[in-house]
Design a protein around this motif. Structure first.
Motif, PDB file in Angstrom:
ATOM      1  N   SER A 163      13.801  33.823  -9.715  1.00 25.92           N
ATOM      2  CA  SER A 163      13.496  32.779  -8.738  1.00 25.92           C
ATOM      3  C   SER A 163      14.572  31.722  -8.568  1.00 25.92           C
ATOM      4  N   ASN A 164      15.022  31.128  -9.656  1.00 21.28           N
ATOM      5  CA  ASN A 164      15.971  30.014  -9.565  1.00 21.28           C
ATOM      6  C   ASN A 164      16.464  29.651 -10.956  1.00 21.28           C
ATOM      7  N   ASP A 165      17.576  28.912 -11.012  1.00 17.67           N
ATOM      8  CA  ASP A 165      18.048  28.403 -12.294  1.00 17.67           C
ATOM      9  C   ASP A 165      16.935  27.608 -12.966  1.00 17.67           C
TER      10      ASP A 165
ATOM     11  N   LYS B 279      19.813  31.908 -12.170  1.00 15.46           N
ATOM     12  CA  LYS B 279      19.220  32.889 -11.251  1.00 15.46           C
ATOM     13  C   LYS B 279      20.110  34.123 -11.214  1.00 15.46           C
TER      14      LYS B 279
ATOM     15  N   GLN C 171       9.148  23.880 -10.955  1.00 19.79           N
ATOM     16  CA  GLN C 171       9.809  25.117 -10.569  1.00 19.79           C
ATOM     17  C   GLN C 171      11.003  25.437 -11.466  1.00 19.79           C
ATOM     18  N   ALA C 172      11.680  24.421 -11.980  1.00 17.55           N
ATOM     19  CA  ALA C 172      12.906  24.652 -12.747  1.00 17.55           C
ATOM     20  C   ALA C 172      12.790  24.285 -14.224  1.00 17.55           C
TER      21      ALA C 172
ATOM     22  N   HIS D 121      10.444  27.142  -2.543  1.00 18.84           N
ATOM     23  CA  HIS D 121      10.406  28.231  -3.509  1.00 18.84           C
ATOM     24  C   HIS D 121       9.174  29.122  -3.353  1.00 18.84           C
TER      25      HIS D 121
END
Length: 407
Positions: free
Chosen positions: A57-59, A123, A32-33, A217
């Protein structure tokens, strides 16, 4: 003694922290990251797509010079400062094509002569980011266009002001419950399992697919819920809704203990644990372990004591016959006894505790000693001292029932 070769010095333009962390990042794998790219894409929108996904979505870290399987190959021309400058400008220019704009940080990592380009993306403050006029999100190891429902969900969560307006809380709760299962499975393990171990046991194409769900997530598919529940003997209703208890038996209830024998044999277990509580009631149950990832309790609890009525006496006699069958050696798996604390026993037969923890409890021969109703190898007083007077009372009940039946 062989001569020691000094480590290649770190160039001034290389980020020391990233250079130190890069091997572990590669070993962790895409998820995911983290996203790996062997080289820079030819088209700017391919660069922008990955950056926009993290911003939505995210860092995240976008690392160039690493293969999909995490092998650090390096960017061959990155030793040239002019080449690095051109690449940095190219990356920042691609980011400007994203709407709203994104401002990533470009750094360089140097490991044993190999150079990687690391793009750090925070993000964004906006709900979602667009590349090539498409909303982009990060789902596990994949950056992809968002579905219309996902876009609606993100905007509702971002702007509605009502926590219940989006489906994300339930998604996160499912992830938390999966993480709770992992914690319970690791309760007494010397080498804790990881999400990656669970994903591999489920035969998922990539561990990041499960990791994204556990971290909240991305929502789980019905297939993942089914696989997770079946592979680890988890109550699917609890996993999806929180109702009930985490652990359940995958086989149906049988009126008498002997009725479970064919179902146990069909599961091809590695070990069967016959467990009795140290309480006066002597609550007893059976845990079937098919491998280190899956252990489950039979649906019933029996009282191996004098705390039984007529039906309980018949179950006690059937349990005795099952134990005699196992004592005869007619099995293709190990059968081991456990005598455990009443609180631990209750947590397991109530479905709250992971049944596999019994594997780490002290060995007991209570189950095969129960078949010694004539006290040929253990005296009556010896059994009473080892297991309590209620255990000996259970032996008396079995002996009396056998006598009435002419057995």
């Amino acid at each position: 003694m062989a001569a020691m070769h000094p480590a290649t010095p770190l160039p001034a333009w290389a980020d020391p922290e990233l250079s130190s962390e890069l091997p572990s990042l590669c070993a962790k794998g895409e998820g995911q990251a983290i996203e790996f790219k062997l080289e820079l894409p030819a088209q700017p929108h391919d660069i922008a797509k990955s950056i926009a996904a993290f911003a939505s979505s995210n860092d995240g870290l976008l690392i160039y010079g690493v293969s999909d399987n995490g092998r650090l190959v390096g960017l061959v021309e990155a030793g040239d400062s002019k080449w690095r400058d051109r690449i940095q400008q190219r990356l920042l220019s691609a980011a400007k094509e994203i709407k709203p704009p994104v401002h990533p940080t470009v750094s360089w990592a140097f490991v044993e002569g190999r150079i990687a380009c690391v793009v750090k993306v925070d993000k964004g403050l906006e709900a979602i980011y667009y590349s090539n006029h498409r909303p982009i999100v990060r789902r596990g190891p994949t950056s992809r266009p968002a579905e219309p429902g996902e876009v609606e969900q993100v905007f509702r969560a971002r702007y509605s002001g009502r926590a219940s307006s989006a489906n994300m809380p339930s998604t996160k709760l499912i992830g938390r419950r999966m993480n709770q299962v992992l914690g319970l499975m690791n309760a007494e393990r010397h080498e804790p399992l990881t999400v990656v171990d669970l994903a591999r046991a489920m035969d998922l194409s990539t561990p990041a697919e499960l990791e994204a769900v556990v971290e909240g997530h991305t929502p789980p598919t019905f297939a993942i819920l089914d696989q997770f529940s079946a592979r680890f003997a988890i109550n699917k209703e609890w996993l999806a809704t929180g109702r009930g208890q985490p652990f359940m038996s995958p086989i149906e209830h049988q009126p008498l203990p002997e009725g479970y024998l064919s179902s146990i044999d069909a599961e091809a277990p590695t070990c069967v644990y016959v467990v009795r509580s140290k309480s006066d009631v002597g609550e007893s149950f059976i845990v079937v372990q098919t491998d280190e990832m899956k252990a489950w309790r039979l649906p019933d609890v029996w009282h191996v004591s004098d705390h039984v009525g007529g039906g309980g006496s018949r179950q006690l006699l059937s349990l005795f016959d099952l134990f005699r069958h196992w004592c005869s050696g007619a099995k293709a798996y190990n059968v081991l006894g456990r005598l455990i604390d009443p609180r631990l026993a209750r947590s397991i037969y109530d479905g709250e505790g992971y049944p596999g923890v019994v594997a780490y409890q002290p060995l007991s021969h209570w189950w095969d000693d129960l078949t010694d109703i004539e006290h040929k190898w253990t005296s009556r007083e010896g059994s009473k001292k080892a297991y309590g007077k209620s255990f000996v009372a259970a032996q008396d009940i079995i002996r009396e029932m056998l006598s009435k039946a002419g057995g």
